[in-house]
Design a protein around this motif. Structure first.
Motif, PDB file in Angstrom:
ATOM      1  N   VAL A  20       2.443   1.734  -3.480  1.00 52.84           N
ATOM      2  CA  VAL A  20       1.462   2.241  -4.442  1.00 52.84           C
ATOM      3  C   VAL A  20       1.267   3.735  -4.238  1.00 52.84           C
ATOM      4  N   ALA A  21       1.127   4.140  -2.975  1.00 51.38           N
ATOM      5  CA  ALA A  21       0.931   5.556  -2.668  1.00 51.38           C
ATOM      6  C   ALA A  21       2.151   6.381  -3.077  1.00 51.38           C
TER       7      ALA A  21
ATOM      8  N   ASP B 211       0.825  -1.210   0.000  1.00 49.11           N
ATOM      9  CA  ASP B 211       0.000   0.000   0.000  1.00 49.11           C
ATOM     10  C   ASP B 211       0.860   1.261   0.000  1.00 49.11           C
ATOM     11  N   ARG B 212       1.915   1.275   0.798  1.00 46.46           N
ATOM     12  CA  ARG B 212       2.791   2.451   0.847  1.00 46.46           C
ATOM     13  C   ARG B 212       3.530   2.646  -0.492  1.00 46.46           C
TER      14      ARG B 212
ATOM     15  N   LYS C  31       4.204   5.806  -5.489  1.00 43.53           N
ATOM     16  CA  LYS C  31       4.353   5.863  -6.945  1.00 43.53           C
ATOM     17  C   LYS C  31       3.359   6.828  -7.595  1.00 43.53           C
ATOM     18  N   ARG C  32       2.332   7.222  -6.858  1.00 44.78           N
ATOM     19  CA  ARG C  32       1.312   8.121  -7.446  1.00 44.78           C
ATOM     20  C   ARG C  32       1.849   9.536  -7.594  1.00 44.78           C
TER      21      ARG C  32
END
Length: 272
Positions: free
Chosen positions: A268-269, A265-266, A271-272
């Protein structure tokens, strides 16, 4: 066919009915040591006297063609001095040659010092690795242990009683004195002994001298302690190098003991 027959590792009472029947009807018996094989047959009360063909480290390759040809026509039974053939014992080259020649290879399962020691060790059994005999030379031994330093699975290996104390002392140096280990000695025999402790404690115990056949079981490494920020940076670095995010997250989580889901989750966040 070629029949790999597991023999008792100490207590002859562990010989199963199928092993006894196999030995009673065998016409050709590949053996590691003819004297040991004769004692086994006598100890099990087997009157059958099959042809004994020596198959050890020195003779195995010279016997392959003959034994494969025999196995193509009738059954050839292969035994080692104790336990399952091919497991740190002769037989692997013969098995490969038999398979390549289209000869059926089967087994009569029997006792295993590896699995017996693992079962009684009290160390995790869900994932383990067998390393055969520990290297003899100091440099090779230290390199081998360095490779095992981060091994998370339980490690099983064989060692000579004369070298056990020195191996445990080097383990304490390379792996740290607090790594848990178990020495299983003379399994299934009259003087069976299972000693548990840290490698430092076991090194001290073994210093007084040890006899008999030894199996050493070593606990896997504890997960490395790492901050989540450092772990996240490692995940992103692996992704940048071409690893899929899912795989990178799983690898770093496995190495650090951190939550795979939280790292994913971290990442993914980030990479945004």
């Amino acid at each position: 066919m070629l029949v790999l027959a597991g023999t008792p590792i100490g207590n002859l009472g562990d010989a199963g009915r199928r092993l006894i029947e196999t030995l009673e009807t065998a016409t050709v018996l590949g053996v590691e040591d003819t004297r040991v094989a004769q004692r086994l047959l006598a100890g099990l009360g087997i009157a059958n006297r099959p042809r004994l063909v020596r198959v050890d480290e020195q003779t195995e390759r010279a016997r392959i063609a003959e034994l494969v040809a025999l196995a193509a026509e009738s059954d050839v039974v292969l035994v080692s001095d104790a336990g399952m053939p091919t497991v740190s014992d002769p037989g692997f080259a013969l098995v490969r040659a038999a398979i390549d020649a289209g000869v059926t290879v089967t087994a009569v399962p029997g006792a295993s010092a590896v699995l017996t020691a693992l079962a009684v060790s009290g160390l995790p059994t869900d994932r383990f690795v067998f390393e055969g005999f520990a290297p003899r030379r100091d440099g090779e031994r230290r390199r081998w242990l360095a490779e095992l330093a981060a091994e998370r699975r339980t490690v099983v290996c064989f060692e000579s009683p004369n070298r056990l104390a020195s191996l445990l002392a080097v383990m304490a140096e390379v792996l740290g004195p607090d790594r848990r280990a178990v020495v299983a000695r003379e399994l299934t025999k009259l003087y069976e002994e299972v000693v548990r402790g840290t490698v430092a404690e076991l090194a001290e115990w073994a210093r007084g001298g040890v006899r008999g056949e030894i199996v050493l079981v070593l606990a896997g490494a504890e997960p490395a302690v790492a901050s989540e920020d450092d772990a996240l940076a490692e995940v992103l670095a692996r992704v940048a190098a071409g690893t899929r995010l899912k795989d990178a997250t799983a690898e770093v989580a496995e190495a650090t003991g951190l939550s795979r889901r939280a790292l994913y989750d971290r990442a993914v966040a980030a990479k945004r």
